[in-house]
Write an enzyme that holds these catalytic residues in place. Structure first.
Site, PDB file in Angstrom:
ATOM      1  N   ARG A 196       7.102  26.408 -43.568  1.00 55.00           N
ATOM      2  CA  ARG A 196       5.883  26.226 -43.486  1.00 55.00           C
ATOM      3  C   ARG A 196       5.044  27.239 -44.210  1.00 55.00           C
ATOM      4  O   ARG A 196       4.208  26.767 -45.009  1.00 55.00           O
ATOM      5  CB  ARG A 196       5.210  26.026 -42.128  1.00 55.00           C
ATOM      6  N   LYS A 205      -1.939  26.256 -44.421  1.00 53.49           N
ATOM      7  CA  LYS A 205      -2.404  27.221 -43.488  1.00 53.49           C
ATOM      8  C   LYS A 205      -2.689  28.423 -44.018  1.00 53.49           C
ATOM      9  O   LYS A 205      -2.333  29.475 -44.151  1.00 53.49           O
ATOM     10  CB  LYS A 205      -1.101  27.396 -42.378  1.00 53.49           C
TER      11      LYS A 205
HETATM   12  N1  PMP Z   1      -4.032  22.844 -36.133  1.00 47.51           N
HETATM   13  C1  PMP Z   1      -4.487  24.062 -36.417  1.00 47.51           C
HETATM   14  C2  PMP Z   1      -5.957  24.022 -37.282  1.00 47.51           C
HETATM   15  C3  PMP Z   1      -3.957  25.175 -36.419  1.00 47.51           C
HETATM   16  O1  PMP Z   1      -4.500  26.616 -36.711  1.00 47.51           O
HETATM   17  C4  PMP Z   1      -2.810  25.347 -35.438  1.00 47.51           C
HETATM   18  C5  PMP Z   1      -1.925  27.045 -35.383  1.00 47.51           C
HETATM   19  N2  PMP Z   1      -2.611  27.694 -34.359  1.00 47.51           N
HETATM   20  C6  PMP Z   1      -2.320  24.136 -34.917  1.00 47.51           C
HETATM   21  C7  PMP Z   1      -3.047  23.008 -35.358  1.00 47.51           C
HETATM   22  C8  PMP Z   1      -0.966  24.177 -34.326  1.00 47.51           C
HETATM   23  O2  PMP Z   1       0.074  24.605 -34.945  1.00 47.51           O
HETATM   24  P1  PMP Z   1       1.540  25.246 -34.653  1.00 47.51           P
HETATM   25  O3  PMP Z   1       2.108  24.356 -33.344  1.00 47.51           O
HETATM   26  O4  PMP Z   1       2.400  25.370 -35.737  1.00 47.51           O
HETATM   27  O5  PMP Z   1       0.956  26.494 -34.030  1.00 47.51           O
END
Ligand code: PMP
Length: 291
Positions: free
Chosen positions: A50, A149
């Site tokens: 990612r 991200k």
């Molecule tokens: N949405 C947002 C905006 C995030 O910042 C995150 C990570 N903290 C997630 C969803 C969840 O993603 P992940 O399961 O990859 O941590």
């Protein structure tokens, strides 16, 4: 604590980046939040995949390979004697001038911090969270796609401030069309009958790694999953609701905008997923230490 910056380790006091780094000046960079459980880094490859997708989207050429970044994460955990912890991997655009132009930044910086994790208090997992919808709309995917991200998290922070002002830990963010996107740091799922529903990425959600694991677990459990646009009405009338994220793992939601969800207690299907997810975190991942 030893912090990795561009191939070297620094003590916390000496771990510094330039004030001319565009990560600081403009939020120009990307990051990942990763967990270690039981001496293993959970879903490391998926997180680095990612990271590379985020890098591609912002035209940032990572100065290190996929394998080197994986090694940097594992080595940082080892140097800090982490068995269970949280890893923050940050890539900034690097040092440039005061102007916006990213071409002035000659080399991106790669930073890895491995520390202990602060989870939500245990009672939230047992009793479930109360959350609210906030007025701050999720970034348009045609503007700053929430799938990236990026270090520019102000959209989420503004929503988090509103959640805090409303006495809640998390906020539901809607997109410009009024459909549910996600929360400020978590994806959202509802259970309706024997089906799991979650907004599609096009609704303005991050491609959550935990979200992906839940979708895989659902297939194993024979529960169908639909990625579909959801309205607040759908959330209010769900049988169960839970959030997913690397930090939060899976957390039940029992009240949304004052409406009790389902029975008002963490639901049976949610609990099944919580147990399955916990088991997976304890039994898989990239080993930090030689056994
Ligand atoms: N949405 C947002 C905006 C995030 O910042 C995150 C990570 N903290 C997630 C969803 C969840 O993603 P992940 O399961 O990859 O941590």
């Amino acid at each position: 604590m030893k912090i990795y910056i561009d191939g070297k380790f620094f003590s916390q006091e000496n771990a510094k980046i330039s004030v001319f780094d565009h990560g600081l000046l403009y939020g120009d960079g990307i990051f990942e939040g990763i967990r270690a459980y039981h001496g293993r880094v959970f879903k490391l490859k998926e997180h680095i995949d990612r990271l590379f997708c985020s890098a591609k989207a912002i035209l940032l050429a990572l100065p290190v390979s996929h394998a080197e970044i994986m090694r940097a994460v594992v080595t940082t955990c080892r140097r800090n004697r982490i068995r269970d912890g949280y890893i923050r991997l940050v890539v900034t655009r690097g040092v440039g001038g005061l102007g916006l132009n990213p071409n002035r930044c000659k080399r991106p910086s790669v930073i890895v911090i491995a520390d202990k994790i602060q989870l939500y208090p245990q009672e939230f997992y047992e009793r479930g969270l109360e959350i609210i919808t906030v007025a701050t709309v999720r970034n348009l995917h045609s503007a700053l796609n929430p799938a990236i991200k990026s270090l520019n998290y102000l959209n989420n922070i503004l929503a988090k401030i509103e959640a805090n002002n409303g006495g809640c830990e998390e906020a539901i963010m809607l997109n410009a069309e009024g459909f549910v996107s996600e929360c400020t740091g978590d994806n959202i799922f509802i259970v309706k009958g024997r089906q799991l529903l979650t907004p599609p990425l096009s609704a303005g959600a991050l491609y959550g790694i935990t979200r992906g694991v839940v979708i895989e677990l659902a297939q194993e459990l024979g529960i169908s999953v639909a990625e579909t646009n959801l309205t607040r009405y759908d959330l209010f009338n769900a049988d169960e609701c839970f959030l997913t994220g690397t930090g939060a793992e899976l957390i039940p939601v029992v009240k949304i905008d004052g409406r009790v969800v389902g029975s008002g207690k963490p639901g049976r299907i949610t609990k099944t997923f919580v147990a399955k997810y916990r088991k997976l975190t304890q039994t898989s991942g990239e080993p930090i230490y030689e056994s």
